[in-house]
Write a protein that holds these residues in place. Structure first.
Motif, short mmCIF file in Angstrom:
data_model
loop_
_atom_site.label_atom_id
_atom_site.label_comp_id
_atom_site.label_asym_id
_atom_site.label_seq_id
_atom_site.Cartn_x
_atom_site.Cartn_y
_atom_site.Cartn_z
N TYR A 79 0.82 -1.21 0.00
CA TYR A 79 0.00 0.00 0.00
C TYR A 79 0.86 1.25 0.00
O TYR A 79 2.04 1.21 0.31
N ASN A 88 -5.67 8.81 2.64
CA ASN A 88 -6.07 7.95 1.53
C ASN A 88 -5.08 6.80 1.46
O ASN A 88 -3.87 7.01 1.57
N LEU A 90 -3.98 3.55 -0.98
CA LEU A 90 -4.08 2.86 -2.25
C LEU A 90 -3.43 1.51 -2.02
O LEU A 90 -2.23 1.43 -1.71
N LYS A 104 -8.74 2.06 -3.53
CA LYS A 104 -8.47 3.34 -2.89
C LYS A 104 -9.50 3.53 -1.77
O LYS A 104 -10.71 3.48 -2.01
#
Length: 132
Positions: A79, A88, A90, A104
């Protein structure tokens, strides 16, 4: 040029501080990563922590619904994070054989008392596809 030089020196200072710390300190590690991150951008890829894995697995149903597909294997592997009004994430998730999905997730700031939520998910990735 001057900003880049300053950022490099700051990053070196944080890494030096970390190398002089004898015991494991998760708070210090997170602070160093936060300070070294590009403002507004995603950091570098890391192995998934238990905290991130739990967050992704909790959203597995929403992810599968978003992609209109069910997966027997669902294993987050790496990640990157981006600090915004919250964080955030991803995340690259192994979903079987050589298939991966990118997910996401937005985790709001703690004072909002809101659960992390799925922002987007995309399929058709492989182990070499970079998180971006």
């Amino acid at each position: 040029p001057e900003q880049i030089r300053t950022r490099r020196n700051r990053n070196r200072a944080f890494l030096l501080l970390r190398s002089r710390t004898r015991r494991q300190d998760p708070f210090l590690d997170r602070l160093i990563l936060w300070k070294m991150a590009t403002p507004g951008g995603f950091g570098s890829a890391e192995e998934v922590t238990d905290e991130v894995k739990d967050m992704v697995v909790a959203l597995q149903e929403a992810i599968q619904e978003s992609l209109s597909k069910e997966y027997d294997t669902f294993d987050p592997v790496s990640y990157v994070t981006q600090v915004v009004a919250g964080t955030n994430y991803l995340v690259k998730v192994h979903v079987g054989e050589s298939d991966y999905v990118h997910v996401k997730i937005h985790e709001p700031l703690p004072h909002k008392n809101e659960a992390p939520r799925l922002m987007e998910a995309s399929s058709g990735h492989d182990a070499d596809t970079a998180l971006a």
